[in-house]
Write an enzyme that holds these catalytic residues in place. Structure first.
Site, PDB file in Angstrom:
ATOM      1  N   TYR A  56       0.848  -1.209   0.000  1.00 57.78           N
ATOM      2  CA  TYR A  56       0.000   0.000   0.000  1.00 57.78           C
ATOM      3  C   TYR A  56       0.882   1.259   0.000  1.00 57.78           C
ATOM      4  O   TYR A  56       0.521   2.289  -0.555  1.00 57.78           O
ATOM      5  CB  TYR A  56      -0.974  -0.027   1.188  1.00 57.78           C
TER       6      TYR A  56
ATOM      7  N   LYS B 230      -3.060   8.559   2.869  1.00 58.15           N
ATOM      8  CA  LYS B 230      -4.287   8.393   3.680  1.00 58.15           C
ATOM      9  C   LYS B 230      -4.090   8.961   5.085  1.00 58.15           C
ATOM     10  O   LYS B 230      -5.039   9.473   5.688  1.00 58.15           O
ATOM     11  CB  LYS B 230      -4.703   6.923   3.752  1.00 58.15           C
TER      12      LYS B 230
HETATM   13  P1  NAD Z   1     -13.072   3.313  -7.690  1.00 54.04           P
HETATM   14  O1  NAD Z   1     -12.040   3.039  -8.727  1.00 54.04           O
HETATM   15  O2  NAD Z   1     -14.434   2.856  -7.967  1.00 54.04           O
HETATM   16  O3  NAD Z   1     -13.100   4.856  -7.313  1.00 54.04           O
HETATM   17  C1  NAD Z   1     -11.954   5.673  -7.367  1.00 54.04           C
HETATM   18  C2  NAD Z   1     -12.407   6.980  -7.993  1.00 54.04           C
HETATM   19  O4  NAD Z   1     -11.347   7.932  -8.002  1.00 54.04           O
HETATM   20  C3  NAD Z   1     -12.859   6.796  -9.455  1.00 54.04           C
HETATM   21  O5  NAD Z   1     -14.187   7.252  -9.588  1.00 54.04           O
HETATM   22  C4  NAD Z   1     -11.912   7.698 -10.217  1.00 54.04           C
HETATM   23  O6  NAD Z   1     -12.555   8.325 -11.325  1.00 54.04           O
HETATM   24  C5  NAD Z   1     -11.546   8.705  -9.154  1.00 54.04           C
HETATM   25  N1  NAD Z   1     -10.337   9.476  -9.468  1.00 54.04           N
HETATM   26  C6  NAD Z   1      -9.046   9.067  -9.519  1.00 54.04           C
HETATM   27  N2  NAD Z   1      -8.246  10.078  -9.912  1.00 54.04           N
HETATM   28  C7  NAD Z   1      -9.056  11.161 -10.102  1.00 54.04           C
HETATM   29  C8  NAD Z   1      -8.847  12.505 -10.536  1.00 54.04           C
HETATM   30  N3  NAD Z   1      -7.630  12.958 -10.863  1.00 54.04           N
HETATM   31  N4  NAD Z   1      -9.922  13.334 -10.612  1.00 54.04           N
HETATM   32  C9  NAD Z   1     -11.162  12.897 -10.293  1.00 54.04           C
HETATM   33  N5  NAD Z   1     -11.427  11.636  -9.906  1.00 54.04           N
HETATM   34  C10 NAD Z   1     -10.381  10.777  -9.810  1.00 54.04           C
HETATM   35  O7  NAD Z   1     -12.498   2.645  -6.342  1.00 54.04           O
HETATM   36  P2  NAD Z   1     -13.019   2.706  -4.826  1.00 54.04           P
HETATM   37  O8  NAD Z   1     -12.384   1.534  -4.182  1.00 54.04           O
HETATM   38  O9  NAD Z   1     -14.479   2.894  -4.783  1.00 54.04           O
HETATM   39  O10 NAD Z   1     -12.261   4.001  -4.262  1.00 54.04           O
HETATM   40  C11 NAD Z   1     -12.943   5.081  -3.662  1.00 54.04           C
HETATM   41  C12 NAD Z   1     -12.229   5.519  -2.382  1.00 54.04           C
HETATM   42  O11 NAD Z   1     -12.326   4.475  -1.414  1.00 54.04           O
HETATM   43  C13 NAD Z   1     -10.741   5.814  -2.526  1.00 54.04           C
HETATM   44  O12 NAD Z   1     -10.412   6.938  -1.749  1.00 54.04           O
HETATM   45  C14 NAD Z   1     -10.091   4.577  -1.950  1.00 54.04           C
HETATM   46  O13 NAD Z   1      -8.800   4.859  -1.462  1.00 54.04           O
HETATM   47  C15 NAD Z   1     -11.060   4.288  -0.837  1.00 54.04           C
HETATM   48  N6  NAD Z   1     -10.975   2.944  -0.268  1.00 54.04           N
HETATM   49  C16 NAD Z   1     -11.054   1.851  -1.058  1.00 54.04           C
HETATM   50  C17 NAD Z   1     -10.980   0.570  -0.499  1.00 54.04           C
HETATM   51  C18 NAD Z   1     -11.018  -0.663  -1.365  1.00 54.04           C
HETATM   52  O14 NAD Z   1     -10.511  -1.705  -0.926  1.00 54.04           O
HETATM   53  N7  NAD Z   1     -11.610  -0.629  -2.547  1.00 54.04           N
HETATM   54  C19 NAD Z   1     -10.839   0.441   0.899  1.00 54.04           C
HETATM   55  C20 NAD Z   1     -10.777   1.576   1.692  1.00 54.04           C
HETATM   56  C21 NAD Z   1     -10.852   2.835   1.098  1.00 54.04           C
HETATM   57  O1  0WE Z   2      -7.028   2.995  -1.626  1.00 53.60           O
HETATM   58  C1  0WE Z   2      -7.021   1.955  -2.252  1.00 53.60           C
HETATM   59  C2  0WE Z   2      -6.559   1.928  -3.701  1.00 53.60           C
HETATM   60  C3  0WE Z   2      -6.230   3.279  -4.246  1.00 53.60           C
HETATM   61  C4  0WE Z   2      -5.495   3.263  -5.561  1.00 53.60           C
HETATM   62  C5  0WE Z   2      -5.606   2.250  -6.515  1.00 53.60           C
HETATM   63  C6  0WE Z   2      -4.896   2.339  -7.703  1.00 53.60           C
HETATM   64  C7  0WE Z   2      -4.922   1.254  -8.744  1.00 53.60           C
HETATM   65  C8  0WE Z   2      -4.646   1.790 -10.128  1.00 53.60           C
HETATM   66  C9  0WE Z   2      -4.669   4.321  -5.822  1.00 53.60           C
HETATM   67  N1  0WE Z   2      -3.972   4.419  -6.982  1.00 53.60           N
HETATM   68  C10 0WE Z   2      -4.073   3.458  -7.917  1.00 53.60           C
HETATM   69  N2  0WE Z   2      -3.346   3.585  -9.070  1.00 53.60           N
HETATM   70  C11 0WE Z   2      -3.537   2.794 -10.139  1.00 53.60           C
HETATM   71  O2  0WE Z   2      -2.821   2.918 -11.157  1.00 53.60           O
HETATM   72  N3  0WE Z   2      -7.401   0.791  -1.627  1.00 53.60           N
HETATM   73  C12 0WE Z   2      -7.668   0.823  -0.209  1.00 53.60           C
HETATM   74  C13 0WE Z   2      -7.494  -0.524  -2.293  1.00 53.60           C
HETATM   75  C14 0WE Z   2      -6.177  -1.205  -2.113  1.00 53.60           C
HETATM   76  O3  0WE Z   2      -5.101  -0.819  -2.823  1.00 53.60           O
HETATM   77  C15 0WE Z   2      -4.030  -1.586  -2.410  1.00 53.60           C
HETATM   78  C16 0WE Z   2      -4.457  -2.462  -1.414  1.00 53.60           C
HETATM   79  C17 0WE Z   2      -5.832  -2.220  -1.210  1.00 53.60           C
HETATM   80  C18 0WE Z   2      -6.727  -2.880  -0.225  1.00 53.60           C
HETATM   81  C19 0WE Z   2      -2.709  -1.558  -2.837  1.00 53.60           C
HETATM   82  C20 0WE Z   2      -1.808  -2.441  -2.266  1.00 53.60           C
HETATM   83  C21 0WE Z   2      -2.222  -3.309  -1.268  1.00 53.60           C
HETATM   84  C22 0WE Z   2      -3.545  -3.335  -0.829  1.00 53.60           C
END
Ligand code: NAD
Ligand code: 0WE
Length: 258
Positions: free
Chosen positions: A157, A164
């Protein structure tokens, strides 16, 4: 009575029907809110317009959060439809892919560090600053999404965890500034979920199965469950909750050895 009757919410971060922002939008709509959406770029426009329509909304605005002018324009555009609104959802994160692999010190670069912090933390500040005037005089609420990597070093991560941590501090400083204006600011720290942002992440499967094995509820969280807590935190039932990070992770963060 529904939780969010009469509230208007702007949702930033829908990319697919698996997005956490989509789960939040569904829960908020179900609870009576009127919704507006931004989309990152033209590639996502059609999809977000379709989701908006399904959720009773015809307000969709482009917004790449790396652009100050696009952020300004969101609220100019929003004013054509709404003179004020109540809820801002920030569900956006990005770091260059190669930053999220291998050891932290081996993968992190100045550029990657800056990009992760700009898109994943500063963008919440920037949106809040631009939204502020339209959220005055109401019981407003802002909400962002974090991950446990902010407070514990998790494999791969890497710089996203550092970003974060910045985002969580941002929540506290923004809550301090906006509290006197009646605006609350909180975060949900969600457990891992297979969304677009999580697809292709090396070892995601391992993260998901680890949570299944050791979390008190012995399963992973869904976007619908994150949506329900988001609806509560942005409702007047949470009127005394601000500056908080609420874990929605099946209890994972609360246990040590199991
Ligand atoms: P997702 O890919 O569905 O959403 C990520 C969003 O970020 C997308 O809608 C993308 O368009 C937007 N984005 C990225 N760069 C951008 C930019 N320059 N301008 C505008 N929008 C931009 O994935 P998600 O998992 O729903 O992620 C949403 C949030 O939840 C993130 O902050 C992520 O870190 C957080 N999160 C995700 C997880 C997980 O495991 N999926 C866990 C905890 C927190
Ligand atoms: O916040 C996140 C992911 C955010 C994210 C994901 C990507 C994938 C595509 C940010 N930047 C990028 N850039 C890309 O090019 N999570 C909480 C999901 C997540 O991401 C991980 C995790 C988990 C869970 C990355 C490494 C290990 C665990």
């Amino acid at each position: 009575m529904s939780l969010l009757e009469g509230k208007r919410a702007l949702i930033v971060g829908v990319a697919s029907n698996r997005s956490i922002a989509y789960g939040i939008a569904q829960a908020m709509r179900r609870e009576g809110a009127d919704l507006a959406f931004t989309y990152q770029n033209d590639k996502l426009r059609g999809r977000v317009e379709k989701f908006a329509a399904e959720l009773g909304s015809d307000i969709t605005v482009p917004c790449d959060v790396s652009s100050d002018s696009e952020i300004q324009k969101v609220f100019e555009h929003l004013k054509d439809h709404w003179d004020h609104f109540d809820i801002l959802i920030h569900s956006v994160a990005f770091a260059p892919r190669e930053q999220l692999e291998g050891a932290y010190l081996d993968s992190v670069t100045r550029e990657g560090f800056l990009m992760a912090h700009e898109i994943s933390s500063y963008s919440f500040t920037a949106l809040a600053g631009a939204a502020r005037s339209m959220m005055q005089g109401r019981q407003g609420a802002m909400l962002t999404l974090s991950y446990i990597g902010a407070v514990r070093a998790m494999p791969n991560y890497n710089v996203m965890g550092v970003a974060k941590a910045s985002l969580e501090a941002n929540v506290r400083y923004m809550a301090s500034d906006l509290g006197p204006e009646g605006i609350r600011v909180n975060a949900i720290s969600a457990g891992p979920i297979r969304t677009l942002a999580a697809s292709g992440i090396k070892g995601l499967r391992g993260f998901l199965s680890h949570v299944e094995e050791v979390s008190p509820l012995r399963r992973n969280v869904t976007t619908g469950e994150v949506g329900n807590v988001a609806a509560f935190l942005c409702s007047d039932f949470a009127s005394a909750v601000t500056g908080e990070i609420t874990y929605v992770d099946c209890g994972y963060s609360t246990v040590g050895a199991t």
